[in-house]
Write a protein that holds these residues in place. Structure first.
Motif, mmCIF file in Angstrom:
data_model
loop_
_atom_site.group_PDB
_atom_site.id
_atom_site.type_symbol
_atom_site.label_atom_id
_atom_site.label_comp_id
_atom_site.label_asym_id
_atom_site.label_seq_id
_atom_site.Cartn_x
_atom_site.Cartn_y
_atom_site.Cartn_z
ATOM 1 N N ALA A 53 -61.438 17.419 -24.197
ATOM 2 C CA ALA A 53 -62.473 16.402 -23.972
ATOM 3 C C ALA A 53 -62.298 15.192 -24.880
ATOM 4 O O ALA A 53 -63.013 14.199 -24.732
ATOM 5 N N GLY A 54 -61.360 15.262 -25.813
ATOM 6 C CA GLY A 54 -61.114 14.149 -26.714
ATOM 7 C C GLY A 54 -61.983 14.144 -27.949
ATOM 8 O O GLY A 54 -61.935 13.204 -28.754
ATOM 9 N N THR A 55 -62.785 15.204 -28.123
ATOM 10 C CA THR A 55 -63.646 15.287 -29.304
ATOM 11 C C THR A 55 -62.829 15.521 -30.564
ATOM 12 O O THR A 55 -63.143 14.996 -31.633
ATOM 13 N N ILE A 56 -61.771 16.321 -30.437
ATOM 14 C CA ILE A 56 -60.877 16.603 -31.561
ATOM 15 C C ILE A 56 -59.569 15.853 -31.345
ATOM 16 O O ILE A 56 -58.991 15.888 -30.261
ATOM 17 N N ALA A 57 -59.109 15.180 -32.363
ATOM 18 C CA ALA A 57 -57.845 14.443 -32.278
ATOM 19 C C ALA A 57 -57.152 14.503 -33.630
ATOM 20 O O ALA A 57 -57.683 15.033 -34.603
ATOM 21 N N VAL A 58 -55.948 13.962 -33.674
ATOM 22 C CA VAL A 58 -55.184 13.899 -34.922
ATOM 23 C C VAL A 58 -54.983 12.444 -35.286
ATOM 24 O O VAL A 58 -54.582 11.634 -34.450
ATOM 25 N N ARG A 59 -55.250 12.109 -36.522
ATOM 26 C CA ARG A 59 -55.109 10.733 -36.990
ATOM 27 C C ARG A 59 -53.655 10.306 -36.911
ATOM 28 O O ARG A 59 -52.748 10.992 -37.411
ATOM 29 N N THR A 60 -53.407 9.202 -36.283
ATOM 30 C CA THR A 60 -52.043 8.669 -36.148
ATOM 31 C C THR A 60 -51.738 7.774 -37.333
ATOM 32 O O THR A 60 -52.502 6.864 -37.673
ATOM 33 N N VAL A 61 -50.595 8.016 -37.967
ATOM 34 C CA VAL A 61 -50.172 7.211 -39.107
ATOM 35 C C VAL A 61 -49.136 6.211 -38.645
ATOM 36 O O VAL A 61 -48.086 6.568 -38.116
ATOM 37 N N HIS A 62 -49.433 4.938 -38.821
ATOM 38 C CA HIS A 62 -48.517 3.873 -38.401
ATOM 39 C C HIS A 62 -47.664 3.397 -39.586
ATOM 40 O O HIS A 62 -48.139 3.366 -40.707
ATOM 41 N N GLY A 98 -57.967 20.905 -41.911
ATOM 42 C CA GLY A 98 -58.368 19.756 -41.109
ATOM 43 C C GLY A 98 -58.120 18.453 -41.841
ATOM 44 O O GLY A 98 -57.634 17.476 -41.264
ATOM 45 N N ASP A 99 -58.397 18.429 -43.124
ATOM 46 C CA ASP A 99 -58.182 17.222 -43.921
ATOM 47 C C ASP A 99 -56.692 16.952 -44.114
ATOM 48 O O ASP A 99 -56.219 15.825 -43.933
ATOM 49 N N ARG A 100 -55.937 17.988 -44.460
ATOM 50 C CA ARG A 100 -54.500 17.819 -44.694
ATOM 51 C C ARG A 100 -53.755 17.492 -43.405
ATOM 52 O O ARG A 100 -52.741 16.798 -43.422
ATOM 53 N N GLY A 101 -54.251 18.005 -42.289
ATOM 54 C CA GLY A 101 -53.583 17.765 -41.019
ATOM 55 C C GLY A 101 -54.036 16.508 -40.309
ATOM 56 O O GLY A 101 -53.553 16.194 -39.217
ATOM 57 N N GLY A 102 -54.962 15.769 -40.924
ATOM 58 C CA GLY A 102 -55.436 14.540 -40.305
ATOM 59 C C GLY A 102 -56.229 14.768 -39.035
ATOM 60 O O GLY A 102 -56.270 13.908 -38.158
ATOM 61 N N ILE A 103 -56.869 15.931 -38.934
ATOM 62 C CA ILE A 103 -57.654 16.238 -37.733
ATOM 63 C C ILE A 103 -59.002 15.541 -37.853
ATOM 64 O O ILE A 103 -59.711 15.695 -38.846
ATOM 65 N N ILE A 104 -59.359 14.766 -36.842
ATOM 66 C CA ILE A 104 -60.596 14.003 -36.872
ATOM 67 C C ILE A 104 -61.504 14.439 -35.727
ATOM 68 O O ILE A 104 -61.085 15.096 -34.789
ATOM 69 N N GLY A 105 -62.763 14.050 -35.817
ATOM 70 C CA GLY A 105 -63.742 14.416 -34.799
ATOM 71 C C GLY A 105 -64.291 15.816 -35.000
ATOM 72 O O GLY A 105 -64.895 16.389 -34.095
#
Length: 225
Positions: free
Chosen positions: A216-225, A147-154
């Motif tokens: 439901a949008g509770t889990i998402a992936v952090r977007t890197v800009h 989860g941390d390495r994949g940027g998974i948030i929520g």
């Protein structure tokens, strides 16, 4: 006897490699390939589910309820996996599979190492409470790492523990179905392993829950800009 056991081990290993190659390739490419895998796999699991329910020693009303539950569970789980892979990416999908695999491995080694009281002796005599907690801890570690390495948030820290529990409850539920049906495996599709349902019984509830959270949008992936 030793030769037969060794031969069976090679059959199991060969089947596992083939399954991993097919599933891994479809997961990596996603899109139509992963969709076809889920469609075919879901259909095969449902065939085995219905066969088990028909063979179970239960009242007709309970059987009818299970006949309805099967499609809801399988379709919901496959849809959840599709949504996670399609919307959140391959790392998020591996996060889901990784927790289930870690649960199986952690439960096996913890049960072998610590033994102790049986979890549900009338349903699955080999499962122990130490295995249950070992599987949950292993799922927690994998969830936190991927989860941390994949940027998974929520995702709260305890989600791995909960998914480890859900995977093992799915396995126990299927063991109960097989016991009531008087069979060892859900099918004979996979040499050395039994049916496909035998291999994904823990994945189904995990995919259903996490797919619903992702939708439901509770889990998402952090977007890197």
């Amino acid at each position: 006897m030793a030769t037969a056991a060794k031969s069976d081990l090679w059959v199991r290993a060969g089947s596992a490699i083939v399954l991993f190659a097919i599933a891994g390739t479809a997961l990596w490419f996603g899109g139509i390939a992963f969709g076809l895998l889920l469609l075919v796999g879901g259909a095969l699991v449902l065939v085995e589910w219905f066969a088990l329910v028909r063979a179970m020693d239960l009242r007709s009303s309970f059987k009818n309820a299970l006949m309805l539950l099967g499609p809801l569970l399988v379709i919901g789980s496959m849809a959840g996996l599709w949504f996670i892979r399609d919307q959140l990416g391959v790392t998020a999908a591996l996060w889901v599979f990784g927790m289930v695999w870690a649960t199986d491995i952690g439960a096996y080694f913890a049960g072998r190492a610590f033994g102790g009281a049986r979890l549900a002796p009338k349903i699955s005599p080999s499962k122990t409470w130490s295995g249950l907690f070992g599987g949950m801890v292993a799922a927690l570690v994998v969830s936190a790492t991927l989860g941390d390495r994949g940027g998974i948030i929520g995702v709260p820290l305890w989600i791995g523990l909960f998914m480890g529990l859900a995977a093992q409850l799915g396995d126990l539920a299927q063991s109960w179905m097989k016991r009531r049906a008087g069979v060892k495996d859900s099918g004979k599709l996979i040499p050395g392993h039994g049916g496909l349902f035998d291999r994904v019984d823990g994945l189904l509830p995990v995919a259903l829950i996490l797919g619903a959270l992702a939708f439901a949008g509770t889990i998402a992936v952090r977007t890197v800009h």
